[in-house]
Design a protein around this motif. Structure first.
Motif, PDB file in Angstrom:
ATOM      1  N   UNK A   1       0.820  -1.206   0.000  1.00 12.00           N
ATOM      2  CA  UNK A   1       0.000   0.000   0.000  1.00 12.00           C
ATOM      3  C   UNK A   1       0.858   1.262   0.000  1.00 12.00           C
ATOM      4  N   UNK A   2       2.037   1.181   0.592  1.00 14.28           N
ATOM      5  CA  UNK A   2       2.960   2.317   0.555  1.00 14.28           C
ATOM      6  C   UNK A   2       3.431   2.572  -0.875  1.00 14.28           C
ATOM      7  N   UNK A   3       3.679   1.499  -1.646  1.00 10.64           N
ATOM      8  CA  UNK A   3       4.101   1.687  -3.039  1.00 10.64           C
ATOM      9  C   UNK A   3       2.972   2.298  -3.874  1.00 10.64           C
ATOM     10  N   UNK A   4       1.750   1.814  -3.637  1.00 10.61           N
ATOM     11  CA  UNK A   4       0.606   2.374  -4.363  1.00 10.61           C
ATOM     12  C   UNK A   4       0.446   3.854  -4.034  1.00 10.61           C
ATOM     13  N   UNK A   5       0.551   4.187  -2.776  1.00  6.83           N
ATOM     14  CA  UNK A   5       0.426   5.584  -2.360  1.00  6.83           C
ATOM     15  C   UNK A   5       1.536   6.437  -2.962  1.00  6.83           C
ATOM     16  N   UNK A   6       2.733   5.872  -3.057  1.00 10.41           N
ATOM     17  CA  UNK A   6       3.854   6.608  -3.648  1.00 10.41           C
ATOM     18  C   UNK A   6       3.577   6.949  -5.110  1.00 10.41           C
ATOM     19  N   UNK A   7       3.052   5.970  -5.872  1.00 10.70           N
ATOM     20  CA  UNK A   7       2.707   6.261  -7.270  1.00 10.70           C
ATOM     21  C   UNK A   7       1.640   7.353  -7.354  1.00 10.70           C
ATOM     22  N   UNK A   8       0.668   7.292  -6.476  1.00 10.63           N
ATOM     23  CA  UNK A   8      -0.392   8.308  -6.503  1.00 10.63           C
ATOM     24  C   UNK A   8       0.156   9.688  -6.160  1.00 10.63           C
ATOM     25  N   UNK A   9       1.026   9.742  -5.178  1.00 15.66           N
ATOM     26  CA  UNK A   9       1.637  11.025  -4.823  1.00 15.66           C
ATOM     27  C   UNK A   9       2.404  11.597  -6.029  1.00 15.66           C
ATOM     28  N   UNK A  10       3.162  10.728  -6.670  1.00 13.74           N
ATOM     29  CA  UNK A  10       3.986  11.166  -7.809  1.00 13.74           C
ATOM     30  C   UNK A  10       3.120  11.701  -8.952  1.00 13.74           C
ATOM     31  N   UNK A  11       2.137  10.928  -9.354  1.00  9.26           N
ATOM     32  CA  UNK A  11       1.339  11.317 -10.514  1.00  9.26           C
ATOM     33  C   UNK A  11       0.475  12.546 -10.239  1.00  9.26           C
ATOM     34  N   UNK A  12       0.029  12.700  -8.995  1.00 10.91           N
ATOM     35  CA  UNK A  12      -0.723  13.903  -8.650  1.00 10.91           C
ATOM     36  C   UNK A  12       0.153  15.141  -8.816  1.00 10.91           C
TER      37      UNK A  12
ATOM     38  N   UNK B   1      -5.012  13.804  -6.522  1.00  9.75           N
ATOM     39  CA  UNK B   1      -4.690  12.484  -6.001  1.00  9.75           C
ATOM     40  C   UNK B   1      -5.720  11.438  -6.369  1.00  9.75           C
ATOM     41  N   UNK B   2      -6.977  11.843  -6.470  1.00  7.59           N
ATOM     42  CA  UNK B   2      -8.036  10.908  -6.862  1.00  7.59           C
ATOM     43  C   UNK B   2      -7.887  10.555  -8.339  1.00  7.59           C
ATOM     44  N   UNK B   3      -7.547  11.544  -9.155  1.00 11.35           N
ATOM     45  CA  UNK B   3      -7.284  11.266 -10.571  1.00 11.35           C
ATOM     46  C   UNK B   3      -6.073  10.350 -10.720  1.00 11.35           C
ATOM     47  N   UNK B   4      -5.052  10.574  -9.900  1.00  6.01           N
ATOM     48  CA  UNK B   4      -3.850   9.741  -9.969  1.00  6.01           C
ATOM     49  C   UNK B   4      -4.189   8.285  -9.658  1.00  6.01           C
ATOM     50  N   UNK B   5      -5.065   8.071  -8.690  1.00  7.78           N
ATOM     51  CA  UNK B   5      -5.449   6.698  -8.358  1.00  7.78           C
ATOM     52  C   UNK B   5      -6.280   6.081  -9.482  1.00  7.78           C
ATOM     53  N   UNK B   6      -7.166   6.892 -10.091  1.00  5.53           N
ATOM     54  CA  UNK B   6      -7.957   6.400 -11.223  1.00  5.53           C
ATOM     55  C   UNK B   6      -7.060   6.085 -12.420  1.00  5.53           C
ATOM     56  N   UNK B   7      -5.943   6.791 -12.536  1.00  3.44           N
ATOM     57  CA  UNK B   7      -4.967   6.479 -13.582  1.00  3.44           C
ATOM     58  C   UNK B   7      -4.304   5.130 -13.294  1.00  3.44           C
ATOM     59  N   UNK B   8      -4.019   4.872 -12.033  1.00  4.86           N
ATOM     60  CA  UNK B   8      -3.376   3.620 -11.658  1.00  4.86           C
ATOM     61  C   UNK B   8      -4.288   2.430 -11.925  1.00  4.86           C
ATOM     62  N   UNK B   9      -5.604   2.593 -11.655  1.00  5.70           N
ATOM     63  CA  UNK B   9      -6.500   1.450 -11.865  1.00  5.70           C
ATOM     64  C   UNK B   9      -7.074   1.396 -13.279  1.00  5.70           C
ATOM     65  N   UNK B  10      -6.613   2.294 -14.162  1.00  5.36           N
ATOM     66  CA  UNK B  10      -6.972   2.212 -15.567  1.00  5.36           C
ATOM     67  C   UNK B  10      -8.236   2.949 -15.951  1.00  5.36           C
ATOM     68  N   UNK B  11      -8.818   3.714 -15.060  1.00  3.77           N
ATOM     69  CA  UNK B  11     -10.055   4.419 -15.399  1.00  3.77           C
ATOM     70  C   UNK B  11      -9.804   5.786 -16.021  1.00  3.77           C
ATOM     71  N   UNK B  12      -8.591   6.294 -15.893  1.00  7.07           N
ATOM     72  CA  UNK B  12      -8.212   7.585 -16.470  1.00  7.07           C
ATOM     73  C   UNK B  12      -6.935   7.377 -17.269  1.00  7.07           C
ATOM     74  N   UNK B  13      -6.865   7.979 -18.448  1.00 12.92           N
ATOM     75  CA  UNK B  13      -5.698   7.805 -19.314  1.00 12.92           C
ATOM     76  C   UNK B  13      -4.659   8.889 -19.058  1.00 12.92           C
ATOM     77  N   UNK B  14      -3.464   8.643 -19.580  1.00 18.92           N
ATOM     78  CA  UNK B  14      -2.402   9.644 -19.479  1.00 18.92           C
ATOM     79  C   UNK B  14      -2.797  10.920 -20.207  1.00 18.92           C
ATOM     80  N   UNK B  15      -3.486  10.771 -21.324  1.00 19.94           N
ATOM     81  CA  UNK B  15      -3.938  11.949 -22.060  1.00 19.94           C
ATOM     82  C   UNK B  15      -4.889  12.787 -21.215  1.00 19.94           C
ATOM     83  N   UNK B  16      -5.768  12.131 -20.481  1.00 24.17           N
ATOM     84  CA  UNK B  16      -6.686  12.868 -19.619  1.00 24.17           C
ATOM     85  C   UNK B  16      -5.940  13.576 -18.495  1.00 24.17           C
ATOM     86  N   UNK B  17      -4.930  12.912 -17.926  1.00 24.60           N
ATOM     87  CA  UNK B  17      -4.126  13.590 -16.911  1.00 24.60           C
ATOM     88  C   UNK B  17      -3.501  14.850 -17.479  1.00 24.60           C
ATOM     89  N   UNK B  18      -3.043  14.776 -18.719  1.00 29.65           N
ATOM     90  CA  UNK B  18      -2.432  15.950 -19.347  1.00 29.65           C
ATOM     91  C   UNK B  18      -3.455  17.032 -19.679  1.00 29.65           C
TER      92      UNK B  18
END
Length: 894
Positions: free
Chosen positions: A87-98, A153-170
């Motif tokens: 869960x720490x690794x998952x949180x780290x990815x979310x922190x980064x992408x946010x 951070x919520x968008x970052x998590x949705x990106x991790x689970x595949x519900x949001x694309x990289x294009x949408x993040x941009x």
């Protein structure tokens, strides 16, 4: 213990003491402890005794403030059920992408907020992994009110689970292309993800309370089993200064809403600086919530503090924490250990001694980063305790560091709310701190990369497995449309046929219609009448004994009016929500009911009725929240207009709500003149909002308290009523005083109660001045304007369309004079699409106390003033002598 000199009497002095000797022994024991062990020990014993008494259920006043420590001791924390490293690794990815998403967007100048989610990451992640129930579980799942500034951070998590694309993040904050992400939780802009708009601060907490309450309402009325639905509201400590944030705390405890948890991220900072610079916001909030009857859980300190508290044998550390103001503690988070040793531990000899056995590394860890809100075990313990607590709502006060893990340039800095990006070097430091496998080569083009462990990685598999166990993705909004059958025609018939010689105010006509609709076998139970303690004003007391007023306790008393036909009946399955004197609370109720079709898959038909002056003027922000949340229902501004509510005066005289309402694209605004117009509008509203092809709109109707005979509906006017305008009669319809065939002509247009002044003016113009006036009922200035604007937009696309108002008036002879009980800007909304000469009369300015006739003369909208204005308009065109205007003024005393 002897009485202190000058002691004020207390309530205890009024109670008989059945054993004065025993009382004296208790007092003497306390004196002895204070003398032998000091006053601090005596204070400690008293506090522990009060805590014990409260836990034992003794009827004593609550201890409003506890020590500045965690409510749940480390030894009492439950076993953590998850894989903490995973869960720490998952949180780290979310922190980064946010952080990456906001930083990348900053080059377009669209902004974003990084620091809020950085502080709250574990508050969300622990909930997503272990607590928040999804829509695919039984019932309706949980309702999540996400703090608006944490959306990256919520968008970052949705990106991790595949519900949001990289294009949408941009495309964060760049929505016009259709593939972007809204800045904050906006259901209208991203309806598959967000359920509740929250970033208009204060409305999230208020709405969360009423959502939890509405869940119980559905349960108690046997409409939907919501027993497993829990409402989670994530809030900022600065947000709690908004009056709406705490306005309904007593309601939540009074109704024992243990299906509700507030999680307040206490990072001690608001937008410009400390929340409470010279005080302690956590202690303030604890007292406020405990005083209101909430269960309070404080999660303030991380595990690094355990050693410090164990060494604090004298209580000096706890006392010091209780006295340090928030702004100073924020400073400790940014200063070196030497500063902390001098300014925190140097306060007294006991703390100096304690600090002497602590390493610099331990002190740095405690003061720079170790907070209860940053440790999943602490957060898990708090959440589990909240769900297990029964009989009251819970608030979790979780202390964090704003900007946590973003580096020294961000953490605890006053300006970090406005800081929109990190440098490449800061990202590399963050990467190293979080242990993410992102090589330096990924930064080669000077742009921070997004990170993802892979769709089949252990992290994503773990995340998906946890969400599957909890009922699917979250947050998520899922709508399964359920069309409601149209009510039986007999419900509308009484209004369509008119009242004959009997006078009836349109407010009463609306209430009568709803009363009949509530008897409908198919949809009657779905009506939700909402009123802020003015039901009798609007003639709704007849609903009390039949529908009942909702109360989760039922009626535990005998009402004073029980022997009367329309007695005050409360019931556990009551249908009416009588909210007391709170328009904000009533609107929050209305929003919950309006969106039940999405939240619970149960379409409800709420109508919220209020003094029109205290609706849009007071709660327009919530009307926008309603629109954003795609709510459906009827808002009814009763006792409408600036001149119909006699005697009440300026603060009760509404001449502008239609103008405010016209700014909201989701609001369909009607000002009906007659009862049959109300019937047609409500019938069409039910079709548009609850039929086979539902629209995401709501209705605003203004109704009046002035009794008038209600005519039967003329033939063929339904389309005009809905579109906003139809000809009610012509000058030729005047049986006794029809003007000559070649008489000058004018078109009189009116809405609401003004139709009656215009009809009187029509007669005066014919009888006294030989002017032929046709009368038009303008049921909706706003809908006429909406249609015209759509025609203008079509023209830009090369489509030639004529606005309905232009077509309706086509060929109508003479100028147009529009009259209403509203300021002139309301009817002037349509002026540019009226081809005839157009003027208006209205009630601009402040209201005043007077008779209806006196007020209308004051504003120049009575029948005689309309006659003079009509003649003046015709005189400018050379169709009547100019002298007629002066003569009319003198004749009518103007």
């Amino acid at each position: 213990m002897s009485d202190p000199v000058g002691k004020l009497p207390s309530e205890l002095d009024q109670l008989p003491d059945r054993d004065t000797e025993e009382t004296a022994e208790w007092a003497a024991s306390l004196d002895a402890v204070a003398k032998a062990a000091g006053t601090r020990r005596a204070e400690y014993l008293l506090r522990r005794t009060l805590q014990h008494a409260e836990a034992a259920g003794l009827a004593l006043p609550k201890l409003l403030e506890t020590d500045y420590v965690n409510t749940i001791p480390t030894a009492a924390e439950p076993e953590f059920p998850g894989d903490e490293a995973m869960e720490a690794r998952i949180t780290a990815w979310n922190r980064w992408n946010a952080a990456a998403m906001v930083t990348r967007g900053s080059k377009y100048g669209v902004g974003g907020h990084i620091a809020t989610f950085a502080s709250a990451a574990w508050l969300y992640e622990t909930g997503f992994q272990h607590f928040f129930r999804g829509k695919e579980a039984d019932g309706s799942g949980d309702q999540l009110y996400i703090q608006g500034h944490a959306s990256p951070g919520i968008y970052a998590r949705a990106f991790l689970d595949g519900r949001v694309s990289e294009q949408q993040l941009d495309n964060f904050r760049q929505e016009s292309g259709g593939n972007g992400l809204p800045s904050y939780p906006h259901p209208r802009r991203l309806p598959w993800l967000w359920e509740f708009p929250t970033v208009s601060m204060g409305l999230g907490p208020l709405s969360a309370i009423y959502q939890a309450r509405f869940n119980r309402y559905l349960q108690n009325r046997s409409i939907k089993d919501t027993a497993n639905s829990h409402v989670w509201a994530f809030l900022g400590d600065g947000e709690m200064d908004e009056p709406e944030s705490t306005a309904a705390l007593a309601l939540a405890s009074r109704e024992q809403l243990d299906n509700l948890t507030f999680v307040i991220n206490c990072n001690l900072q608001r937008l410009d600086g400390p929340v409470r610079a010279n005080f302690r916001v956590v202690q303030e909030l604890e007292a406020q919530f405990r005083g209101a009857g909430w269960n309070v859980i404080k999660s303030l300190w991380g595990s690094a503090w355990d050693e410090l508290f164990q060494l604090d044998t004298t209580g000096a550390l706890v006392r010091r924490l209780r006295e340090v103001p928030d702004a100073q503690f924020q400073t400790y988070a940014t200063r070196d250990v030497a500063y902390i040793r001098q300014h925190f531990f140097g306060a007294n000899a006991e703390l100096v001694q304690l600090a002497g056995v602590l390493s610099d590394a331990k002190i740095a860890e405690c003061f720079h980063s170790s907070r209860g809100g940053h440790e999943p075990r602490k957060v898990y313990a708090a959440y589990k305790a909240a769900l297990e607590h029964k009989g009251a709502p819970t608030v979790i006060l979780a202390q964090t560091v704003k900007g946590y893990t973003l580096g020294a340039g961000f953490e605890s800095k006053n300006a970090n709310h406005q800081m929109k990006k990190l440098t490449i070097d800061e990202f590399k430091d963050m990467r190293d701190l979080l242990g993410l496998p992102i090589p330096d080569s990924a930064f080669a083009d000077g742009v921070v990369p997004y990170g993802h462990p892979g769709a089949n990685s252990p992290e994503v598999r773990y995340l998906n497995e946890r969400r599957a166990a909890l009922g699917g993705p979250a947050p998520a909004r899922k709508v399964k449309h359920v069309a409601l059958p149209a009510p039986a025609e007999r419900s509308f018939a009484p209004l369509l046929k008119g009242s004959g010689k009997q006078e009836m105010a349109t407010t009463m006509a609306f209430v009568r219609l709803v009363k009949d609709l509530m008897r409908d076998k198919e949809t009657g139970k779905r009506w939700v009448p909402i009123v802020p303690d003015e039901a009798r004003t609007f003639g709704m007391e007849s609903l009390f004994p039949s529908a009942g007023i909702y109360s989760p306790l039922g009626q535990t008393y005998e009402p004073v009016d029980r022997d009367q036909l329309m007695y005050y009946k409360e019931a556990k399955d009551g249908q009416i929500l009588n909210e007391g004197i709170t328009e904000a609370g009533a609107m929050a109720d209305f929003i919950a009911a309006c969106t039940s079709y999405a939240t619970h898959g149960e379409p409800m038909i709420p109508f919220y009725i209020f003094y029109s002056m205290f609706g849009w003027q007071r709660t327009a922000d919530q009307m926008w929240q309603l629109a954003d949340q795609l709510g459906k229902g009827f808002i009814v501004g009763a006792t409408a207009g600036r001149t119909t509510l006699t005697g009440e005066g300026l603060q009760h005289a509404d001449g502008h709500s239609h103008l405010i309402a016209s700014t909201n694209p989701a609001s369909l605004n009607y000002d009906p003149a007659f009862a049959y117009e109300i019937a047609v509008i409500v019938k069409d509203g039910l079709r548009r909002m609850y039929g086979e092809k539902p629209e995401d709109v709501f209705y605003y109707l203004t109704v009046y308290n002035e009794p008038k005979p209600q005519p039967a509906m003329p033939e063929g006017v339904e389309e005009g009523i809905i579109k906003g305008l139809y000809r009610f009669n012509t000058a030729a319809d005047l049986a006794d005083a029809a003007p000559a065939a070649d008489a000058p002509k004018i078109q009189l247009m009116a809405s609401g109660t003004a139709i009656h002044w215009v009809l009187e003016a029509q007669k005066l113009l014919a009888a006294d001045w030989n002017v032929a006036a046709d009368v038009w009922s303008a049921t909706s200035w706003g809908e006429l304007r909406r249609d015209a604007l759509e025609c203008d937009e079509a023209l830009l696309r090369g489509e030639l369309r004529t606005p309905y108002v232009t077509r309706a008036l086509e060929g109508a002879a003479g100028p147009v004079l529009a009259v209403s009980d509203w300021m002139r800007q309301v009817p002037d909304q349509i002026s540019q699409w009226v081809e005839q000469d157009y003027t208006s009369l209205g009630t601009d300015g402040f209201g005043l106390s007077d008779t209806r006739e006196g007020a209308r003369r004051h504003f120049g909208v009575d029948a005689q003033s309309i006659v003079v204005a009509s003649l003046a308009q015709l005189a400018r065109r050379g169709e009547v002598p100019a002298s007629s205007v002066k003569e009319a003024r003198e004749r009518y005393g103007l």
